[in-house]
Design a protein around this motif. Sequence first.
Motif, PDB file in Angstrom:
ATOM      1  N   SER A  87      -8.415  53.756  40.167  1.00 26.84           N
ATOM      2  CA  SER A  87      -8.136  54.196  41.375  1.00 26.84           C
ATOM      3  C   SER A  87      -9.445  53.622  41.922  1.00 26.84           C
ATOM      4  N   HIS A  88     -11.068  53.879  41.404  1.00 28.10           N
ATOM      5  CA  HIS A  88     -12.176  52.604  42.112  1.00 28.10           C
ATOM      6  C   HIS A  88     -11.764  51.914  42.233  1.00 28.10           C
ATOM      7  N   ARG A  89     -11.089  50.835  41.334  1.00 29.26           N
ATOM      8  CA  ARG A  89     -11.731  49.467  41.661  1.00 29.26           C
ATOM      9  C   ARG A  89      -9.903  49.578  43.104  1.00 29.26           C
ATOM     10  N   HIS A  90      -9.553  50.155  43.028  1.00 35.33           N
ATOM     11  CA  HIS A  90      -7.731  49.194  43.249  1.00 35.33           C
ATOM     12  C   HIS A  90      -7.553  50.165  44.723  1.00 35.33           C
ATOM     13  N   GLY A  91      -7.570  51.588  44.528  1.00 37.84           N
ATOM     14  CA  GLY A  91      -7.472  53.026  45.241  1.00 37.84           C
ATOM     15  C   GLY A  91      -6.344  53.944  44.439  1.00 37.84           C
ATOM     16  N   LEU A  92      -5.665  54.605  44.951  1.00 34.60           N
ATOM     17  CA  LEU A  92      -4.671  55.959  44.399  1.00 34.60           C
ATOM     18  C   LEU A  92      -3.483  55.396  44.586  1.00 34.60           C
ATOM     19  N   LEU A  93      -3.096  53.880  45.467  1.00 34.85           N
ATOM     20  CA  LEU A  93      -2.106  53.403  45.782  1.00 34.85           C
ATOM     21  C   LEU A  93      -1.818  52.690  44.552  1.00 34.85           C
ATOM     22  N   LYS A  94      -2.465  51.778  43.853  1.00 31.99           N
ATOM     23  CA  LYS A  94      -2.016  50.972  42.590  1.00 31.99           C
ATOM     24  C   LYS A  94      -2.323  51.992  41.815  1.00 31.99           C
ATOM     25  N   LEU A  95      -2.011  53.272  41.142  1.00 30.35           N
ATOM     26  CA  LEU A  95      -1.872  53.627  40.504  1.00 30.35           C
ATOM     27  C   LEU A  95      -0.096  54.203  40.204  1.00 30.35           C
ATOM     28  N   GLY A  96       0.208  53.905  41.245  1.00 27.73           N
ATOM     29  CA  GLY A  96       2.111  54.105  41.265  1.00 27.73           C
ATOM     30  C   GLY A  96       2.440  52.968  40.495  1.00 27.73           C
ATOM     31  N   ASP A  97       1.616  51.839  40.252  1.00 28.41           N
ATOM     32  CA  ASP A  97       2.405  49.980  39.405  1.00 28.41           C
ATOM     33  C   ASP A  97       2.299  51.034  38.284  1.00 28.41           C
ATOM     34  N   VAL A  98       1.527  51.837  37.740  1.00 27.04           N
ATOM     35  CA  VAL A  98       1.116  52.190  35.911  1.00 27.04           C
ATOM     36  C   VAL A  98       2.311  52.857  35.145  1.00 27.04           C
ATOM     37  N   GLU A  99       2.517  51.936  34.399  1.00 30.64           N
ATOM     38  CA  GLU A  99       3.482  51.837  33.572  1.00 30.64           C
ATOM     39  C   GLU A  99       2.922  53.162  32.418  1.00 30.64           C
ATOM     40  N   SER A 100       4.348  53.690  31.718  1.00 35.28           N
ATOM     41  CA  SER A 100       3.373  54.980  30.882  1.00 35.28           C
ATOM     42  C   SER A 100       4.859  55.636  29.330  1.00 35.28           C
ATOM     43  N   ASP A 101       4.393  55.350  28.686  1.00 38.66           N
ATOM     44  CA  ASP A 101       5.182  56.093  27.510  1.00 38.66           C
ATOM     45  C   ASP A 101       5.782  57.428  28.045  1.00 38.66           C
ATOM     46  N   SER A 102       5.002  58.202  28.337  1.00 34.32           N
ATOM     47  CA  SER A 102       4.870  59.976  29.087  1.00 34.32           C
ATOM     48  C   SER A 102       5.408  60.118  30.033  1.00 34.32           C
ATOM     49  N   LEU A 105       2.995  61.624  32.477  1.00 34.95           N
ATOM     50  CA  LEU A 105       1.529  60.805  33.388  1.00 34.95           C
ATOM     51  C   LEU A 105       2.123  59.969  34.380  1.00 34.95           C
ATOM     52  N   LYS A 106       3.875  59.156  34.045  1.00 38.63           N
ATOM     53  CA  LYS A 106       4.010  58.702  35.172  1.00 38.63           C
ATOM     54  C   LYS A 106       4.252  59.294  36.211  1.00 38.63           C
ATOM     55  N   ARG A 107       4.315  60.838  36.020  1.00 37.88           N
ATOM     56  CA  ARG A 107       4.773  61.720  37.014  1.00 37.88           C
ATOM     57  C   ARG A 107       3.803  61.453  37.763  1.00 37.88           C
ATOM     58  N   ALA A 108       2.834  62.187  37.454  1.00 34.16           N
ATOM     59  CA  ALA A 108       1.692  62.529  37.739  1.00 34.16           C
ATOM     60  C   ALA A 108       0.472  61.176  38.809  1.00 34.16           C
ATOM     61  N   CYS A 109       0.909  60.147  38.812  1.00 38.49           N
ATOM     62  CA  CYS A 109       0.109  59.079  38.711  1.00 38.49           C
ATOM     63  C   CYS A 109       1.478  58.433  40.017  1.00 38.49           C
ATOM     64  N   ASN A 110       2.417  58.961  40.070  1.00 38.08           N
ATOM     65  CA  ASN A 110       3.296  58.495  40.884  1.00 38.08           C
ATOM     66  C   ASN A 110       2.676  59.600  41.843  1.00 38.08           C
ATOM     67  N   LEU A 111       2.293  60.846  41.983  1.00 39.40           N
ATOM     68  CA  LEU A 111       1.502  61.861  42.672  1.00 39.40           C
ATOM     69  C   LEU A 111       0.865  61.646  43.856  1.00 39.40           C
ATOM     70  N   LEU A 112      -0.387  60.642  42.520  1.00 40.09           N
ATOM     71  CA  LEU A 112      -1.461  60.351  42.987  1.00 40.09           C
ATOM     72  C   LEU A 112      -1.459  59.329  44.136  1.00 40.09           C
ATOM     73  N   SER A 113      -0.308  58.489  43.628  1.00 34.47           N
ATOM     74  CA  SER A 113      -0.246  57.246  44.832  1.00 34.47           C
ATOM     75  C   SER A 113       0.303  58.204  46.072  1.00 34.47           C
ATOM     76  N   ASN A 271      -2.839  53.286  23.499  1.00 37.69           N
ATOM     77  CA  ASN A 271      -3.440  53.620  25.594  1.00 37.69           C
ATOM     78  C   ASN A 271      -2.187  53.659  26.348  1.00 37.69           C
ATOM     79  N   PRO A 272      -0.931  54.475  26.508  1.00 37.53           N
ATOM     80  CA  PRO A 272       0.504  54.467  26.693  1.00 37.53           C
ATOM     81  C   PRO A 272       0.609  53.604  27.894  1.00 37.53           C
ATOM     82  N   VAL A 273      -0.807  53.515  28.920  1.00 39.37           N
ATOM     83  CA  VAL A 273      -0.711  53.015  30.069  1.00 39.37           C
ATOM     84  C   VAL A 273      -1.167  52.268  30.424  1.00 39.37           C
ATOM     85  N   LYS A 274      -0.097  51.314  31.139  1.00 44.47           N
ATOM     86  CA  LYS A 274      -0.131  49.623  31.490  1.00 44.47           C
ATOM     87  C   LYS A 274      -0.097  49.389  32.603  1.00 44.47           C
ATOM     88  N   GLU A 275      -0.404  48.855  33.082  1.00 40.74           N
ATOM     89  CA  GLU A 275      -0.811  48.015  34.616  1.00 40.74           C
ATOM     90  C   GLU A 275       0.185  46.894  34.934  1.00 40.74           C
TER      91      GLU A 275
END
Length: 277
Positions: A87-102, A105-113, A271-275
């Motif tokens: 988020s510091h490098r690319h902004g909150l909008l980039k978190l919407g592209d994060v993939e996760s098995d959870s 966590l995916k829902r939280a990233c969408n809310l942030l984006s 680490n379940p997060v993948k960009e």
Amino acid sequence: MDFASLLGIISGLALIISAIFLGGNADVFLNVPGLMIVAGGTIAATLLTVQFKDVLNAFKAAWIVFTRDNTNPQEMIDTMLELSRVSHRHGLLKLGDVESDSHVLKRACNLLSEAASEQVIRNTLQNEIDSLIARHHSVQDVFRKMAAYAPAFGMLGTLIGLIQMLSQLSNPETIGPAMAVALLTTFYGSLLATMMFLPIAGKLHARTLTEVTNLEIIREGCISILTNDHYMHVYEQLASYLPEAQRKPIKIGRKQQQPPAAKPAAKAAANPVKERA
């Protein structure tokens, strides 16, 4: 498979079986009618108490708990630190592209984006935590009920055996074997309750506590990311969820403070997060 569960099952059964064989003839511990009374009665009473789908879900959850490892809270902290870096490098909008098995966590990233407010994120993730606790409680309750029913049906089988034994008092030679058979149902009920149902309920409860901790880490981490906290501050807030002895210190480099033992995002197991590319 969870190593502690495997060790507990093997060691417990090994000790009981060894004690049976060392004590003499093991054939006397096998009684089919007694098993029918205890096992069948326990299942029947459980089905009368809860819905059939709840019983199936309970055994499915037990299988998952004993065959899959849960995400360690330290790994979840590392994941949130990685999201803070993104988020510091690319902004909150980039978190919407994060993939996760959870899915949480995916829902939280969408809310942030989507730039959701802090209150929306807090309420949404708190609802996830509350619903998880409720679902897991219903699963644990099934095994607690079975642990209560099994000894009761064991005693019922003992009473049946005693009645049958007393009806044959005219033949003293049958009293000893009949008494042994009567007591076997109590043994079966106690064995199932203490060696199977109660340990499973306890393991499910321990898994629930870990999952709740992970969700709370996600909630507080997302709020820290939303408020644009430095990931050093994110770590300080999330590290409080771990015992002090288990906390990894933050390494401070020349360019930037790095999160503890940060793993590449491609390693989904650690680490379940993948960009997305």
